[in-house]
Design an enzyme around this catalytic site. Structure first.
Site, short mmCIF file in Angstrom:
data_model
loop_
_atom_site.label_atom_id
_atom_site.label_comp_id
_atom_site.label_asym_id
_atom_site.label_seq_id
_atom_site.Cartn_x
_atom_site.Cartn_y
_atom_site.Cartn_z
N CYS A 173 -0.45 4.11 2.17
CA CYS A 173 -0.26 3.90 3.62
C CYS A 173 1.21 4.15 4.01
O CYS A 173 1.48 4.75 5.04
CB CYS A 173 -0.60 2.47 4.03
SG CYS A 173 -2.12 1.83 3.37
N ASP A 174 2.13 3.67 3.19
CA ASP A 174 3.53 3.61 3.62
C ASP A 174 4.50 4.50 2.85
O ASP A 174 5.64 4.71 3.28
CB ASP A 174 4.05 2.16 3.49
CG ASP A 174 3.22 1.18 4.31
OD1 ASP A 174 2.71 1.61 5.36
OD2 ASP A 174 3.09 0.02 3.91
N CYS B 5 0.83 -1.20 0.00
CA CYS B 5 0.00 0.00 0.00
C CYS B 5 0.87 1.26 0.00
O CYS B 5 1.40 1.65 1.04
CB CYS B 5 -0.91 -0.02 1.22
SG CYS B 5 -1.90 1.46 1.38
#
Ligand code: NAP
Length: 308
Positions: A135-136, A132
């Protein structure tokens, strides 16, 4: 006894909740451990009608949740369905060790990220291997570093474009010589000077020369058979999804890939059990089609409960 339990909190689940709540069925929705589903891992959603400037995936899901709550949907947050027993009525769902009985169930459990299945991938998950970008991607370890994205679909293109904000260079590793992504996404990706496509290639191994963190990947050109090494600080895997249907195995019919097979409309093989969204759709897999399927499942459940 519940009238209708909805399992899953993506577009399909929330839409089913809005419709069943407005039909006075007092639905109970079990979110699962990733409330909002896969769309919360995407950045801007540009193709959901009604949002001409696009909308963040998480914002869209929160809007749907608010709308479902407004009509009285009860929500069981962060709960995971451990097992189901659909062998006889009432239908039974075990959630966090407690059995819930219901006359009908709408399965909207979505899909999870597919894994590469190569050496190093599992060991280095969250140590440079991720599924992701939104997300990261902004993590300090990825800043100004070369990064690898694997895949050739819309997800891979979206992740690669997003990562150009942070990376020194993004290498897009694809096993064919053209992208599967939609034309607009593919053109945008290939026009980006910070994205370098690496065609006809697969990741054979994720490498960690130092400190148990990703330092590179071993690539194989599947046309020439040549092996090479590419240094990178992160590997973002975006090769599609697997339906989250394992807990229904042996009870609901599914195809070889695990997608639930539907008989008529949203009906599964079990009376009173309906399915919607990515867990039952290997073809379209769009936010808007998942929402449409959630609507259909709610109407089917309502009619089934009314004995129509
Ligand atoms: P996808 O369209 O199924 O693409 C998966 C990609 O990964 C393909 O290019 C595939 O290669 C490759 N792949 C699969 N298994 C692999 C493996 N083991 N090793 C290496 N490569 C592998 O999946 P997706 O990109 O996640 O998209 C899913 C759906 O969501 C699509 O309908 C897409 O349009 C939609 N989506 C839309 C948006 C948006 O509109 N904003 C964003 C993301 C996704 P092949 O091409 O060779 O099969």
């Amino acid at each position: 006894m519940e009238q209708v339990v909805i399992i899953g909190s993506g577009c399909a689940g929330w839409t089913a909740a809005i419709y069943t709540a407005r039909a006075n069925l007092n639905p109970l929705l079990i979110t699962g451990q990733q409330p909002g589903g896969l769309l919360t891992t995407t950045s801007s959603v540009e193709n959901f009608p009604g949002f001409r400037n696009g909308i963040e995936g998480t914002a869209l899901m929160l809007e749907m949740q608010e709308q479902a709550t407004r009509f009285g949907t009860r929500i069981q947050y962060l709960s995971r369905v451990e097992s189901v027993d659909f062998s006889s009525a009432p239908l039974k769902i075990t959630v966090d060790g407690k059995v819930i009985e219901s006359r009908s169930v709408i399965v909207a459990v979505g899909a999870g990220h597919r894994h590469l299945g190569v050496p190093g991938e599992h060991k280095l998950e969250n140590k440079g291997v991720t599924y992701c970008a939104t997300c990261d991607g902004a993590l300090p370890v990825f800043r100004n570093q070369p990064l690898v994205v694997v895949g050739g679909g819309d997800s891979a293109c979206e992740e690669a474009s997003y990562l150009t904000r942070f990376a020194s260079q993004v290498y897009l590793i694809h096993r064919r010589d053209s992208l599967r992504a939609s034309r607009i996404m593919a053109e945008r990706t290939l026009a980006n000077p910070k994205i370098t496509p690496v065609w006809n290639s697969v990741v054979d191994e994720v490498l960690d020369v130092t400190e148990n963190r990703v330092t590179g990947v071993r690539l194989k050109n599947i046309v020439t058979g040549e092996n090479s090494t590419l240094g990178c600080a992160g590997v973002f895997v975006a090769i599609g999804h697997t339906p989250n249907t394992q807990i229904f195995q042996g009870q609901l019919t599914m195809d070889e890939a695990g997608y639930l097979t539907l008989a008529e409309g949203s009906r599964t093989n079990i009376p009173g059990v309906f399915a919607a969204g990515d867990c039952a759709d290997s073809v379209y897999r769009q936010a808007i089609t998942a929402a449409g399927m959630g609507c259909a499942a709610a109407i089917d459940a309502e009619r089934w409960l009314a004995g129509i």
